[in-house]
Design an enzyme around this catalytic site. Structure first.
Site, PDB file in Angstrom:
ATOM      1  N   HIS A 174       1.838   4.434  -2.895  1.00 58.99           N
ATOM      2  CA  HIS A 174       1.915   5.894  -2.739  1.00 58.99           C
ATOM      3  C   HIS A 174       3.297   6.406  -3.166  1.00 58.99           C
ATOM      4  O   HIS A 174       3.418   7.421  -3.834  1.00 58.99           O
ATOM      5  CB  HIS A 174       1.706   6.290  -1.275  1.00 58.99           C
ATOM      6  CG  HIS A 174       0.290   6.151  -0.799  1.00 58.99           C
ATOM      7  ND1 HIS A 174      -0.783   6.616  -1.519  1.00 58.99           N
ATOM      8  CD2 HIS A 174      -0.227   5.619   0.342  1.00 58.99           C
ATOM      9  CE1 HIS A 174      -1.901   6.376  -0.847  1.00 58.99           C
ATOM     10  NE2 HIS A 174      -1.597   5.774   0.284  1.00 58.99           N
ATOM     11  N   HIS A 184       0.838  -1.205   0.000  1.00 62.06           N
ATOM     12  CA  HIS A 184       0.000   0.000   0.000  1.00 62.06           C
ATOM     13  C   HIS A 184       0.877   1.261   0.000  1.00 62.06           C
ATOM     14  O   HIS A 184       0.736   2.130  -0.864  1.00 62.06           O
ATOM     15  CB  HIS A 184      -0.908  -0.041   1.238  1.00 62.06           C
ATOM     16  CG  HIS A 184      -1.822   1.136   1.376  1.00 62.06           C
ATOM     17  ND1 HIS A 184      -3.161   1.062   1.082  1.00 62.06           N
ATOM     18  CD2 HIS A 184      -1.599   2.410   1.775  1.00 62.06           C
ATOM     19  CE1 HIS A 184      -3.723   2.244   1.286  1.00 62.06           C
ATOM     20  NE2 HIS A 184      -2.803   3.080   1.720  1.00 62.06           N
ATOM     21  N   GLU A 185       1.805   1.344   0.942  1.00 60.99           N
ATOM     22  CA  GLU A 185       2.626   2.549   1.069  1.00 60.99           C
ATOM     23  C   GLU A 185       3.564   2.726  -0.124  1.00 60.99           C
ATOM     24  O   GLU A 185       3.822   3.846  -0.559  1.00 60.99           O
ATOM     25  CB  GLU A 185       3.409   2.547   2.387  1.00 60.99           C
ATOM     26  CG  GLU A 185       2.541   2.511   3.653  1.00 60.99           C
ATOM     27  CD  GLU A 185       1.528   3.656   3.740  1.00 60.99           C
ATOM     28  OE1 GLU A 185       1.725   4.702   3.106  1.00 60.99           O
ATOM     29  OE2 GLU A 185       0.507   3.483   4.443  1.00 60.99           O
ATOM     30  N   HIS A 203       3.744   6.562  -6.806  1.00 58.26           N
ATOM     31  CA  HIS A 203       2.928   7.660  -7.329  1.00 58.26           C
ATOM     32  C   HIS A 203       3.727   8.973  -7.239  1.00 58.26           C
ATOM     33  O   HIS A 203       3.875   9.704  -8.224  1.00 58.26           O
ATOM     34  CB  HIS A 203       1.628   7.740  -6.513  1.00 58.26           C
ATOM     35  CG  HIS A 203       0.594   8.665  -7.084  1.00 58.26           C
ATOM     36  ND1 HIS A 203      -0.629   8.831  -6.493  1.00 58.26           N
ATOM     37  CD2 HIS A 203       0.582   9.471  -8.159  1.00 58.26           C
ATOM     38  CE1 HIS A 203      -1.340   9.695  -7.204  1.00 58.26           C
ATOM     39  NE2 HIS A 203      -0.627  10.106  -8.216  1.00 58.26           N
TER      40      HIS A 203
HETATM   41 ZN   LIG Z   1      -3.011   5.226   1.825  1.00 53.68          ZN
END
Ligand SMILES: [Zn+2]
Length: 616
Positions: free
Chosen positions: A404, A400-401, A407
């Site tokens: 990010h 998940h991290e 991104h």
């Molecule tokens: Zn998040």
């Protein structure tokens, strides 16, 4: 999590000594500043730039040359400040007890308010120039093109901006409108006299917020009921006071809505990122129409927990418990394999980041709890804070991290500083897509049904908390704000009734799916995000978009990968709804929500198939 969002989606318990920490498991803050001296020197430079920028006050429209030099200086100030602030907050987060971190954080806060003060004239002055003059400047100097979108964001606020006297009054009152939120925070965190319960094994526990999060998942059903009754009973005693603070908050938002000439509070909240209210309404409409999918999960949960009548206190015990271990080096390999469908460049960039100490991996005494990614240091690289625990949830949080982080990495590489940072509406797409890819990969390589059940159970509970629960909150927020916008009054009892009706509807109380006892309808008072209006729905819309992108990429739909990666590369260079729509996902249409429900049903199909194989 994206940056510092306070929502606790992944409650990682800080078990110490999961593995022996090496230098490679600590982030390298020297990439930001070699040492505190360098930080101090850069902050002196920033203060000099702020003085220089004051010369722009009143002069922006003088000439295109002046306009350009002032815009460039403002951008450089912001870039320098975010780098300084990153170093300060991360120094603090890695050891919250250290003086150096506290000292830098305080200095950084002071710098932040100096930056705010010194640049506060920019917005009103650009608005004063007006769209005609700004677009003439843009035509005269092509290098101003990078500011086109940031300037448009300012200019489109014109119909909601008052004359100088009006803006001054609004600003003055701003000092006096924070009481509801401040009283709420103080009462709910510090002053509420938490109850104590005795658990079945004889231990006495004071049920404060942290203890509630831990003990609501107790394996013993009597224990978790006792925890629920004590905890919600305490909130109930303060129903009147919480009613007043929340009603005052709603009224405040309603006043700003009228003063700023918006039809309703929802439209005002969404206008900053130019999100159409149709997105919000479609999320709720689709969720309500697909509650049978959520109810299917609750019925399955009841079976797996072995309870005949599911109550609200049966929501938190894990579906599947496992002693499987996932050391971080393995977790990294799983993640790298999982993101292969995003292409070799993506995988190579991620591997490079993993080798270069972007991440602080393990829990330590005095380290900040939870997990986040901070990608604002534009010329450096993203940083990630985890509290890795060697369990599967840790692998999922890692993916998940890093979603990010990639991104930010792609946006920073492909955008100038002024359009690199992206809003929440697109942020969680990158993280949830990677979680979906991870699940797909783990299911492919799983060797046993126990393992498969662990991954499926985790993904299922994740969809409940990050999609359905956030959509339910969105439904509630829309209703209470609309009432107050219409001039209706609300007491604590009224709010409990409204929340209770929605809670029961979502949990199928009438259909006998989950029984919601009266006391637990006080839950609304416990949710701090309601003091940050119309915000949490973006978790649900992001997951919907992420589910649709991941499904298409895994199917190998032509162009799907590039359309998706283009959102990441675009950072904040366009309005987020339009950006996602251009990539083929219209969040004002049913399709992405249908993708979430399909995904959730697919996961339950697999769990049921495994249960049937095992004959239980
Ligand atoms: Zn998040």
């Amino acid at each position: 999590m994206h940056k510092y969002l306070p929502i606790a989606l992944f409650a990682l318990s800080p078990i110490l000594g999961a593995a022996a920490e090496t230098e490679n498991d600590r982030w390298n803050l020297a990439d930001l500043y070699a040492a505190t001296d360098a930080w101090n020197a850069d902050s002196v430079k920033l203060e000099g730039q702020l003085k220089e920028f004051s010369g722009c006050n009143g002069k922006l429209g003088e000439s295109v040359k002046r306009f350009k030099s002032c815009m460039d200086l403002n951008a450089d100030i912001m870039k320098r400040y975010t780098r300084l602030a990153s170093y300060a907050s991360q120094t603090h987060d890695q050891d919250t007890s250290a003086n150096i971190g506290q000292d830098l954080s305080q200095k950084s806060d002071i710098l932040g308010s100096k930056v705010d003060q010194a640049t506060s004239f920019l917005r009103p002055e650009v608005l004063g120039l007006g769209p005609a003059k700004v677009s003439r400047f843009l035509k005269q100097d092509k290098s101003l093109g990078i500011y086109r979108h940031p300037l448009d964001r300012i200019l489109r606020a014109a119909p909601h901006t008052l004359d100088a006297e009006g803006e001054d009054i609004v600003a003055q009152f701003g000092l006096a409108t924070g009481a509801a939120g401040s009283v709420y925070t103080m009462l709910s965190n510090a002053d509420l006299p938490w109850p104590t319960v005795t658990l079945s094994d004889g231990t006495e526990v004071k049920i404060d917020q942290a203890a509630y999060t831990k003990y609501r998942a107790a394996a013993n059903r009597e224990d978790r009921k006792k925890v629920f009754d004590a905890f919600w009973g305490k909130w109930k005693e303060f129903e009147r006071t919480f009613g007043v603070t929340f009603y005052e908050q709603l009224k405040k938002e309603s006043v700003y809505t009228k003063v700023r000439h918006y039809p309703d509070s929802l439209s005002r909240a969404l206008d900053g990122d130019k999100l159409p209210p149709a997105v919000y309404n479609m999320l709720i409409e689709q969720t309500r129409a697909n509650l049978p999918t959520l109810h299917r999960y609750f019925k399955l949960r009841a079976k797996m927990l072995g309870v005949s009548e599911m109550h609200y206190y049966d929501m938190y015990p894990p579906l599947v418990t496992s002693s499987l271990k996932y050391p971080v080096e393995e977790g990294k390999q799983f993640m790298l394999s999982a993101v292969k469908p995003l292409g070799p460049d993506y995988v190579a960039a991620m591997a490079e980041g993993l080798r270069h100490r972007w991440m602080d991996v393990y829990p330590r005494p005095h380290k900040l709890s939870g997990a986040y990614m901070n990608g604002v240091a534009y010329d450096v690289h993203p940083y990630l804070l985890l509290n890795y625990n060697d369990d599967y949830e840790s692998v999922s949080t890692l993916a998940h991290e890093w979603g990010h982080a990639m991104h930010s990495y792609l946006a920073n590489r492909n955008q100038p500083f002024v359009t690199a940072d992206y809003p929440t509406f697109t942020a969680e797409i990158a993280s949830t897509s990677n979680e979906t890819l991870l699940l797909d990969h783990m299911l492919k390589i799983a060797k046993t049904d126990d393992e498969r059940m662990l991954y499926l159970g985790s993904a299922l509970e994740n969809l409940r908390t990050t999609f359905f629960r956030q959509a339910m909150f969105a439904d509630f927020e829309r209703e209470v704000h609309a009432k107050v916008d219409r001039g209706e009054s609300l007491t604590g009892t009224d709010i409990t009734k409204i929340y209770g009706d929605i809670l029961r509807r979502y949990h199928g109380d009438k259909e006998g799916v989950v029984k919601i006892d009266d006391l637990y309808t006080m839950e609304w008072a416990y949710i701090p995000h309601f003091y940050n209006q119309f915000y949490v729905f973006q978790y649900a819309t992001s997951i919907a978009a992420g589910s649709m992108f991941a499904a298409e990429i895994l199917k190998g739909a032509p162009g799907a990968r590039d359309r998706y990666l283009n959102i990441l590369r675009s950072g904040g260079s366009a309005y987020p709804y339009e950006l996602v729509k251009a990539a083929g996902v219209d969040l004002a249409s049913p399709a992405p929500y249908q993708a979430v429900f399909a995904r959730m049903n697919g996961i339950m199909d697999e769990i049921e198939a495994i249960r049937a194989r095992r004959n239980n």
